[in-house]
Motif scaffolding. Structure first.
Motif, mmCIF file in Angstrom:
data_model
loop_
_atom_site.group_PDB
_atom_site.id
_atom_site.type_symbol
_atom_site.label_atom_id
_atom_site.label_comp_id
_atom_site.label_asym_id
_atom_site.label_seq_id
_atom_site.Cartn_x
_atom_site.Cartn_y
_atom_site.Cartn_z
ATOM 1 N N UNK A 193 0.841 -1.212 0.000
ATOM 2 C CA UNK A 193 0.000 0.000 0.000
ATOM 3 C C UNK A 193 0.874 1.259 0.000
ATOM 4 N N UNK A 194 1.973 1.234 0.736
ATOM 5 C CA UNK A 194 2.881 2.378 0.778
ATOM 6 C C UNK A 194 3.603 2.555 -0.558
ATOM 7 N N UNK A 195 3.995 1.457 -1.184
ATOM 8 C CA UNK A 195 4.666 1.530 -2.489
ATOM 9 C C UNK A 195 3.715 2.092 -3.539
ATOM 10 N N UNK A 196 2.450 1.682 -3.505
ATOM 11 C CA UNK A 196 1.450 2.195 -4.447
ATOM 12 C C UNK A 196 1.273 3.704 -4.247
ATOM 13 N N UNK A 197 1.167 4.138 -2.991
ATOM 14 C CA UNK A 197 1.001 5.564 -2.697
ATOM 15 C C UNK A 197 2.234 6.355 -3.142
ATOM 16 N N UNK A 198 3.429 5.834 -2.862
ATOM 17 C CA UNK A 198 4.667 6.521 -3.247
ATOM 18 C C UNK A 198 4.783 6.651 -4.761
ATOM 19 N N UNK A 199 4.214 5.699 -5.478
ATOM 20 C CA UNK A 199 4.238 5.733 -6.945
ATOM 21 C C UNK A 199 3.210 6.708 -7.512
ATOM 22 N N UNK A 200 2.367 7.259 -6.646
ATOM 23 C CA UNK A 200 1.341 8.180 -7.104
ATOM 24 C C UNK A 200 0.162 7.479 -7.748
ATOM 25 N N UNK A 201 -0.024 6.224 -7.404
ATOM 26 C CA UNK A 201 -1.128 5.445 -7.959
ATOM 27 C C UNK A 201 -2.240 5.319 -6.925
ATOM 28 N N UNK A 202 -3.426 5.074 -7.409
ATOM 29 C CA UNK A 202 -4.585 4.928 -6.528
ATOM 30 C C UNK A 202 -5.324 3.667 -6.907
ATOM 31 N N UNK A 233 2.487 -5.608 -9.658
ATOM 32 C CA UNK A 233 1.192 -5.466 -9.000
ATOM 33 C C UNK A 233 0.115 -5.112 -10.014
ATOM 34 N N UNK A 234 -1.028 -5.758 -9.880
ATOM 35 C CA UNK A 234 -2.227 -5.393 -10.629
ATOM 36 C C UNK A 234 -3.077 -4.555 -9.691
ATOM 37 N N UNK A 235 -3.487 -3.370 -10.171
ATOM 38 C CA UNK A 235 -4.238 -2.439 -9.339
ATOM 39 C C UNK A 235 -5.602 -2.185 -9.969
ATOM 40 N N UNK A 236 -6.630 -2.300 -9.151
ATOM 41 C CA UNK A 236 -7.996 -1.994 -9.569
ATOM 42 C C UNK A 236 -8.305 -0.566 -9.154
ATOM 43 N N UNK A 237 -8.627 0.287 -10.136
ATOM 44 C CA UNK A 237 -8.917 1.687 -9.788
ATOM 45 C C UNK A 237 -10.408 1.879 -9.522
ATOM 46 N N UNK A 238 -10.783 3.090 -9.152
ATOM 47 C CA UNK A 238 -12.163 3.400 -8.756
ATOM 48 C C UNK A 238 -13.159 3.187 -9.885
ATOM 49 N N UNK A 239 -12.701 3.286 -11.132
ATOM 50 C CA UNK A 239 -13.613 3.092 -12.264
ATOM 51 C C UNK A 239 -13.831 1.621 -12.588
ATOM 52 N N UNK A 240 -13.100 0.740 -11.901
ATOM 53 C CA UNK A 240 -13.236 -0.691 -12.143
ATOM 54 C C UNK A 240 -12.247 -1.230 -13.161
ATOM 55 N N UNK A 246 9.019 2.692 -4.092
ATOM 56 C CA UNK A 246 7.786 2.912 -4.837
ATOM 57 C C UNK A 246 7.944 3.544 -6.206
ATOM 58 N N UNK A 247 9.184 3.746 -6.659
ATOM 59 C CA UNK A 247 9.375 4.312 -8.004
ATOM 60 C C UNK A 247 8.596 3.487 -9.013
ATOM 61 N N UNK A 248 7.815 4.174 -9.841
ATOM 62 C CA UNK A 248 7.000 3.510 -10.849
ATOM 63 C C UNK A 248 7.830 3.312 -12.112
#
Length: 108
Positions: free
Chosen positions: A55-64, A83-90, A102-104
């Motif tokens: 969760x911290x790595x995702x936040x540091x990468x600027x991802x949600x 990591x596969x990330x599901x965003x708010x839009x699905x 967390x560098x992307x």
């Protein structure tokens, strides 16, 4: 003569084969040189402060979003999150993140 292998044994053998093939596919997908950590190794690396919690790595990468699938692998000597990330839009997207900061590094 009928197949003498019980159905349960065939199922267990099939699951074991699928696990081996999945691990091989993951290594091929992550550049072939990847050496992925197991859940216990990942937990120990987080507890030892060697890598950020996902969760911290995702936040540091600027991802949600919410992580769907996470692997920690050694790639060219560095630990990275695949990591596969599901965003708010699905929608889901797959990213490579430096597990230490967390560098992307982009998508895969």
């Amino acid at each position: 003569m009928k197949n003498m292998i019980p159905p349960l044994l065939r199922l267990v053998a099939g699951i074991a084969l699928a696990a081996v093939l999945s691990a091989s596919a993951a290594q091929a997908q992550y550049g072939g040189s990847a050496d992925c950590l197991g859940p216990g190794e990942t937990r120990n690396a987080v507890l030892a402060g060697q890598i950020l919690p996902i969760k911290d790595a995702i936040a540091a990468a600027g991802l949600y979003g919410d992580p769907l699938k996470v692997n920690v692998c050694r790639d060219n000597g560095a630990l990275v999150y695949y990591v596969s990330i599901l965003d708010a839009s699905g929608s889901a997207a797959r990213y490579v993140l430096d597990a230490r900061n967390g560098t992307n590094y982009g998508t895969y």
